[in-house]
Design an enzyme around this catalytic site. Sequence first.
Site, PDB file in Angstrom:
ATOM      1  N   LYS C  76       0.853  -1.193   0.000  1.00  0.00           N
ATOM      2  CA  LYS C  76       0.000   0.000   0.000  1.00  0.00           C
ATOM      3  C   LYS C  76       0.890   1.245   0.000  1.00  0.00           C
ATOM      4  O   LYS C  76       1.910   1.275   0.708  1.00  0.00           O
ATOM      5  CB  LYS C  76      -0.919  -0.007   1.219  1.00  0.00           C
ATOM      6  CG  LYS C  76      -1.947   1.123   1.231  1.00  0.00           C
ATOM      7  CD  LYS C  76      -2.943   0.992   2.397  1.00  0.00           C
ATOM      8  CE  LYS C  76      -3.974   2.128   2.395  1.00  0.00           C
ATOM      9  NZ  LYS C  76      -4.943   2.012   3.512  1.00  0.00           N
ATOM     10  N   SER C 151      -9.997   2.254   2.480  1.00  0.00           N
ATOM     11  CA  SER C 151      -9.066   2.998   1.672  1.00  0.00           C
ATOM     12  C   SER C 151      -8.039   2.149   0.928  1.00  0.00           C
ATOM     13  O   SER C 151      -7.457   2.619  -0.040  1.00  0.00           O
ATOM     14  CB  SER C 151      -8.299   3.975   2.563  1.00  0.00           C
ATOM     15  OG  SER C 151      -7.473   3.291   3.482  1.00  0.00           O
ATOM     16  N   SER C 175     -10.513  -0.093   6.605  1.00  0.00           N
ATOM     17  CA  SER C 175      -9.845   0.041   5.309  1.00  0.00           C
ATOM     18  C   SER C 175      -9.163  -1.212   4.784  1.00  0.00           C
ATOM     19  O   SER C 175      -8.719  -1.241   3.646  1.00  0.00           O
ATOM     20  CB  SER C 175      -8.815   1.174   5.354  1.00  0.00           C
ATOM     21  OG  SER C 175      -9.471   2.421   5.345  1.00  0.00           O
TER      22      SER C 175
END
Lengths: 482, 104, 494
Positions: C76, C151, C175
Amino acid sequence: MEWEVVIGLETHTQLRTNTKIFSGASTTYGAEPNTQACEVSIALPGVLPVLNKEAVNCAIKFGLAVNAEIAPRSVFARKNYFYPDLPKGYQISQYELPVVGKGAVTIQVPAVGKNAAYEKVINITRAHLEEDAGKSVHGAVEGMSGIDLNRAGTPLLEIVTEPDMRSAAEAVAYAKKLHELVQWIGICDGNMQEGSFRCDVNVSVRPKGTEKLGTRREIKNLNSFKFMQQAIEYETRWQIETLEDGGTIQQATVLFNPDTGETRAMRSKEEANDYRYFPDPDLLPLEITEADKTRVQAQMPELPEAMKLRFETQFGLTSYDAASLTASRELAQYFVETVDAGAEAKPAANWVMGAISAKLNAEEKSLAESPVSSVSLASLLKRIADNTISNNAAKQVFEAMWNGEGEVDAIIDAKGLKQVSDTGAIEAIIDEVLAANAAMVEEFKAGKEKAFNALVGQAMKASKGKANPAQVNEVLKKKLGA
Amino acid sequence: MALSTEDIKKIAHLARIEVSDSDANATLSKLTGILGLIEQMQAVNTDGIVPMSHSQDVVQRLRDDVVTKTNQREAFQKISPAVGNGSDARAVDGGLYLVPKVIE
Amino acid sequence: MINSSLKTLAQMLANKEISSVELTQTFLNRIDAYNPEINAYISLDHDRTLAQAKAADVRIAAGNATALTGIPIAQKDIFCAQGWKTTCGSKMLENFIAPYDAHVITQFDHAGAVNLGKTNMDEFAMGSSNETSYFGGVKNPWDFSRVPGGSSGGSAAAVAARLCAAATGTDTGGSIRQPASLCGFTGLKPTYGVVSRYGMIAFASSLDQAGPMAKSAEDCALMMNVMAGFDERDSTSLNREKEDYTRDLNKPLQGLRVGLPKEFFDIGIDPSTKDPIEKAIQKYQELGAELIEISLPHSSLSIPVYYVLAPAEASSNLSRYDGVRYGHRASEYTDLMDMYCKSRAEGFGAEVKRRILIGTYVLSAGYYDAYYLKAQQIRRLIAQDFEEAFKKCDVIMGPTAPSTAFKAGQKADDPVAMYLEDLYTIAVNLAGLPGMSVPAGFATSADGKPLPVGLQIIGNYFDEARMLNVAHQYQQVTDWHAQAPTLDKPEGSA
């Protein structure tokens, strides 16, 4: 109307640690810009703070030194504001739960003019740990400021007093006392030039005899006692004049300009600040146990108050002398070393506070730079005590030692200052003096006491100052049948 | 506690975010909606409840006072922002970060 | 191969059936083919990636391989990785090349894993659809017209579309779990403090936690073995003994007490989601679990509480982006104040600005007690609800998200509707508990496409190994987790 000034201080003391409060970056002063600004200091994305153990120890030491409550649990909070020297956009500080709570220090306010010296207790409200900001450097590039973050994250202990002071002299006495104390316990190097000890002074005035505090203005970042005195005096006058002219005081942050001797409000702080304090989620509560306090207590030096009392009882010094000797740790240490090296306490105290202090003051030297060590001073005092030299001769020897002319005995020999204590020799001198001054002898016998002193003087002169004055007195008395 | 566009501007200034008048209006309606959601909290009696800052009841760990960081100025200043005002130059000079003049 | 488990891939690497370079190249080829459409990755650096793969092959040949040596992992873009552009989905950090490694990145490096690239995400992890990313939205591999969740939307799409062997994510309010649910794979948010936050760009510090996103519970366990562990650079990192998260995978579930919070089935849940969840729970009953009704009375307040605490922390965490030392600086400004205000107005997107403003507001003078303090008090009530519940059960189950993946743009302009996406996940972050999402079947969309549904498993503090066991046993008797979307052939390919 008679006015009263009310003063409280907030002092930022840089703690004497190797590294920053929340990172392993060095705190050494004077490095090239931003060479000691690690990823935490410059607040790169993703970095986190970890608290320095030594900074906590320093806070505990201070708490113990001012007999304060040390919080078993204190909390770090974020103080949010934007400033280029504050890389995170917030300062990690303590807000609702500071590490050190209420305490007190006793100050000695020196005599001024007709006013005698006095002692006063100044209450400490709190002391909390926080991080220092960086520095803005102006003028390197036109229209720009340069930001150096070497100082950012240096540990500070902010020490806050109650509004207990009533004159510039009291404020300065407190600041000096605190300055000595933090050095005494070894938590701050006290270097005001380098900004290790900086005072913010809150000043307000009110009609004498009233209770309600006036609106205060805060004089920021005073880094000399002289400036503090000047700034408070100016600020006090300004506030009184403003009020007497029918004006009002607006709460403000002001700066002192040493060139003009005046204070002026800061422009950048005009807007009301809203710091939005909240507990820092990156840090957990700081716990200080009884065991931690005991451990730190064991590392603490004897505190000035305790040492003062000990000097009074152990050495029979007056309270004034004991206080003077314990005004700084190095002075006290020098005195103790002199006594340990064999000098008697009272003369040692007199010489340390007298000749030594006078010389150091005149030459603006610190005790560490004194050409006469405590051991040398002790050997000089021993020569006075064992009647080898007179007090007057000792002054000459001291002067020579200060100028690096050698050790005590060598100087005495070289200058021929050894005192004559041989009774036979002294009797011979006195016989000569009596024979040559028959008139004075007659005067003495006629009841003129003064004549005796004149005869002593003649005998001393005849011995070229080397005769032991006590013995001269004694022998002369005997010969005159007095 | 109804918000006004003046409030939005005040908050935005505190947060150092420029907002135009039209932005402020649009933001106002969104923020009012979010605050409406938040207001649900007021229905709960929280007298005497100790606030919870951390999920674990642990205390701060302390770091030994030993220097572990070295000088990385060059690496860190390589990523300093362009000076702005149309220039490609980095906003550093002589190891200092440059910003428009700070007025005290 | 792209569907193989991490364990299988490690065996193939060990047996020299394939090299890490070949495996990595396979994924890079898929990324090159599909990423232009899906937009799962923000930054790719094939040379750097293949160099790591080569080094991994040397290590495997030398016999020093760990379970993840040579395995291509998507990271990420919230983790600082030295030499990699690390944007956090924001224009503010568009050109930010991280000069240091996050703890998580270091852990994968030490394990010999290969960094495939940095995945797309909602800007500063603020969002539930990946639509707040400055680098554009991400397509849900099951239906390109829908969002992957957020997210960690880029990591989610990469796992689902088999554009990586596994990925990392972070979870502040859901998320990891919500995108795992919407994209149909297994994701775990560990207990707060188990994975170091050092080098992970902060959103809401007291809630942020990194975790694995992978094709199965077993893969998540292997990822956890690398990610978890004490780190002295993070004050909130918990100093616990290193554990093997695979140790309990094969334990039978006989006697497992499953708590079902009545609130999770009463409110907000879409009927199409409810059905697969109920079937999954039935399956657990068949596996020997005992079902117990529990109550989490304050759970409905988790969203209001979260939207005070998270923006408050974020407003402060994001103050460092001031255009002074790194990141975006406006090109035109009149003075320092103007530089701040313009740089931040230009560098941050609309949702980030909204949250900064909310956070600034709730912390401002006069409002602290009514908002921040109150929220922290209710946070404790929420945590206490779980404490009570775990006296009666071993794990808690319910839906991960109120519905399946929604259409791109559907909620983008309605923050409150978007916030309700995290209805079931946020309470777990507030309490600091571990939570998982496990594929539990599909609902069919109006246009006839299968859309994954995730079952949420919430465990007590440090019960990750048990949760992975609970998920793994389910995955031994179901194959929802093994299903992958059929991707349309990319344009221009044969």
